[in-house]
Design a protein around this motif. Sequence first.
Motif, short mmCIF file in Angstrom:
data_model
loop_
_atom_site.label_atom_id
_atom_site.label_comp_id
_atom_site.label_asym_id
_atom_site.label_seq_id
_atom_site.Cartn_x
_atom_site.Cartn_y
_atom_site.Cartn_z
N VAL A 76 -3.71 -5.80 -2.37
CA VAL A 76 -3.08 -5.89 -3.68
C VAL A 76 -4.01 -6.65 -4.62
O VAL A 76 -4.63 -7.64 -4.23
N LYS A 90 0.30 -5.53 -11.28
CA LYS A 90 0.09 -5.33 -9.85
C LYS A 90 -0.57 -3.99 -9.61
O LYS A 90 -0.24 -2.99 -10.26
N GLU A 92 -3.08 -1.63 -6.38
CA GLU A 92 -3.45 -1.55 -4.97
C GLU A 92 -4.79 -0.81 -4.86
O GLU A 92 -5.00 0.20 -5.53
N TYR A 134 0.59 -0.22 -10.60
CA TYR A 134 2.03 0.00 -10.50
C TYR A 134 2.74 -0.17 -11.84
O TYR A 134 3.94 -0.42 -11.86
N LEU A 185 0.26 -4.67 0.40
CA LEU A 185 1.53 -4.60 -0.31
C LEU A 185 2.65 -4.87 0.69
O LEU A 185 2.79 -4.17 1.68
N LEU A 236 8.96 -2.01 -5.87
CA LEU A 236 8.13 -3.12 -5.41
C LEU A 236 8.99 -4.31 -4.98
O LEU A 236 8.52 -5.43 -4.90
N SER A 275 5.37 3.79 -3.42
CA SER A 275 5.62 2.69 -2.50
C SER A 275 7.10 2.50 -2.20
O SER A 275 7.47 1.89 -1.21
N THR A 285 8.93 0.76 1.04
CA THR A 285 9.74 -0.45 0.94
C THR A 285 11.08 -0.22 1.64
O THR A 285 11.53 -1.05 2.43
#
Lengths: 577, 435
Positions: A30, A41, A43, A57, A76, A92, A313, A317
Amino acid sequence: MSAERFGILTGINGNMARVEFKDYVMQNEVAFILHNEERLKSEVIRVTGNIAELQIYEDTKGLRLGEKVEFTGELLSVELGPGLLGQIFDGLQNPLPKLAEKSGFFLKRGLYLEALDDKLEWEFTPVAKVGQGVKPGEKIGFTNEGIFEHWIMAPFGLKGAATVVKIANKGKYNIKHTVAELKDERGNTCLVAMSQTWPVKVPIASFAEKLKPSKPVITKIRIIDTLIPVALGGTYCVPGPFGSGKTVLQQLISKHAEIDIVIIAACGERAGEVVETLREFPHLVDPRTKKSLIERTVIICNTSSMPVSARESSVYTAVTIAEYYRQMGLNVLLLADSTSRWAQAMREMSGRLEEIPGEEAFPAYLENRIASFYERAGLVRLHDGSFGSVTIGGTVSPAGGNFEEPVTQATLKVVGAFHGLSRERSDARRYPAIDPLESWSKYTSFIDSKEVNLAQAVLKRSYEAKQMMKVVGEEGTSLSDFMAYLKGEFIDDVYLQQNAFDEVDAATIEERQKYVFHVLHEIIGSEFNFENKDSARKFFQGLRQVFIEWNSSEWQAENFKKQENLIKEKCKKHIIA
Amino acid sequence: MQKTYNRIIQIAGNVITVEAKDVGYGNLAEISSRAGKSLAQVIRIDGEKVYLQVFSGSRGISTGDKVRFLGHPMKVSFTENLLGRLFNGAGLPRDNGPTLEENMIEIGGPSVNPAKRIIPRKMIRTGIPMIDIFNSLVESQKLPIFSVPGEPYNELLARIAMQAEIDLIILGGMGLKYDDYLFFRDTLEKNGSLSRAIFFVHTAQDPTVECLLVPDLSLAVAEQFALQGKRVLVLLTDMTNFCDALKEISITMEHIPSNRGYPGDLYSQLASRYEKAVDFDSAGSITILAVTTMPGDDVTHPVPDNTGYITEGQFYLRNKFIEPFGSLSRLKQLVNGKTRKDHRTIMDRMIQLFSDYREALEKQAMGFHMSEWDKKLLKYGKAFEEKMMNLSVDIPLEKALDLGWQILAENFEPAETGIKTELVKEFWPKTSSIA
């Protein structure tokens, strides 16, 4: 942690940035782009020479070349601990209601909040003893989260077994407070708090073994439980064109399924639908636990207008949180709506990276990604001998409603059950609009397979007779073919279709399904004597009315028995013994 | 800060590339060329190469022209003075009014926090029975009108603009024929609704890039009014042109196309616009009605297909009628239980009978024998088409429901309609003659 590393922004294209770095970078680490006061943020997704390519993001408006980029050295990750249940997060893991408190109506770029409240105190009860050996994921103590015993476990990232050196007494602590001290094989000390973090793209595998799913999940949707069941720890997909009721079906399952925890990943779909879940669930009562449904639910919500990379993502998550609760010996159901939007997010990124496209411009690794996502489902035996499971159900939104497209095909290869929705059925208001002939399942139903097979055969024959009738008309059809047609329609009308608006009919428990299906099975297995097609049709129309009435009368109540007798009486007159 | 650059190193389609430093992504630049001044937007930065999408098109731009970066993204003025005004896709006046420069707001702002949304509960009355009774429009709904070119979709939008019970209308025109633009303007002016309307219109002859800005301009303004508590209805026509403009830019930028040449992010692009439809907790609302023409009447074409996955239902416009089958307002159940107690019954029964009528029509076409019941259905169907489906009918919901009963009574006995006795007693007209 190593010293701080920085890079310099050298290119921006949509939500992809190119960053020049000096020392080193790690794939998938990250990074934050420092834009004025904002920290965006991102990646690392590709590295060439001293250039790293980052997916951001957030919205990238206004970013300038030369801006500083800070690499964190961390993958992440999500925060796992008590307090996840009942929450609503973005992709996130930012808690959306808290974001709203801070920034009002709109989502503010670069605003990240702690997923779990670290002020809140939880009652910790130790289980492990000093000197005891623990493996990663083994229970050290527990706290109570709503109706569940929430285990506090040895960190999943622990290398090998460890020994408990210290453990806190029973008492109230916040999630960051150290409750145990472990020493691993190499003599390193590891402090355990009630929460831990885990990288989302790495499966949590701190269990003894993975088993073959065998027990069915009771969804209380008759067509699914009876004909095309889903197993605890299994996977299924629900493809369907727009307007065929994918989301409504997912919502029904999330409400009625007999399961401990439901994780809803609203991935790239309408915000309005999430709002319904959000505002309704707190007021709905789970008949199993007598508690509000929201207490067993976690919502991960990255709707279609939220940044695309975070959409990618969000499913990870969700599945990581699902795996976390599986580690506590719970049965978790993850509903992902829709995996096509997730695949499209991958496509967008792949396009920006100028990778060589596969079919319909999806990246070549699409199948691989889909497979490894569904493979995170499973029934597992934990170190202490108890069992937990993650069941994954994903909707697919095929372009043009055509199942031949890459996402549907890649998904079909890896799932254990296929619930295909059809436009014809939804147009004819036959809900749930799952096509009983095209759909399949590799799992076994709780209903006697002989009875199920007969029903499937009748449905198939009925369909053939119906097709034939379209050509030769009703006049040209023989009475026996016509009977086959009527029987199939009857199964469909009184059993496969379910009225979601009827309080009783909306959800059918296992016992009742067995019972009703047995009665239905006797009817369709019988020979009837009718003079002509009209009298046959009239009979089934009448029977249907009573049967539907039966479906909406409460299980084993007076009216239930009354309707049942009525059905039996009606049948007696025409069945050839 | 506002440095001027003049090294244009590439001109391709409507995208020019200039060598420049310290440029913000998505910001605006002003290009001065022989053809005059034009705005452009940064769509990619690669080292010192800055790619700009030129609003007025690249025709006439020379490699020696000056490019001045303005240091901010596209903005639009937001004031009460917008009401009754007509603008083009760059936000400049189309009427002879002054350019508005006060209180500039950014367009294409962030997404609404889902936790701040509420379940929509308020119906928007349009005076069109096919909408009000059968597929009620709900505040905060996003609905496309699927139609083939040639159907009177702009007439329908204009009717809704005039009749809808709403505070404010914003019309976003994309690739509109000039005639159609004049039609909208004149119709609303004659009716007196222009004063509660704002136009952002890109006509077919305007530069493509301006077409891309229309939804964002319209929705940014709508959002501000909604935050002030206004109920705003945004009418967009035609979203297919918007998608085609996206396609054009994407191909110029050498993006890999996904389906029939459309960019891979078509869904996200459409969704980020449609999702602006919202009912704010303790403020106003935005409702979106958007025409989407279907090339070749093909609903599986990428534009209507992606749209269908985003929106909350759809209206099909076919043979100058809102087609009762296939058209669906997914949110209607949230409102039609609270209007009048016969609303849902009339909605269900009239459509079921109409469906029987269609079957009878088929039988008739195939030369089958027509029963008495079939004849009744045929008569009913005709009356339904003429009195209910006709788009020029403008009556309030209650009158429309009464009309429904009237049509039923003229064609059927109460028992034949399958309507509950209780409702028949209360609503069935005593005399079957039309007043």
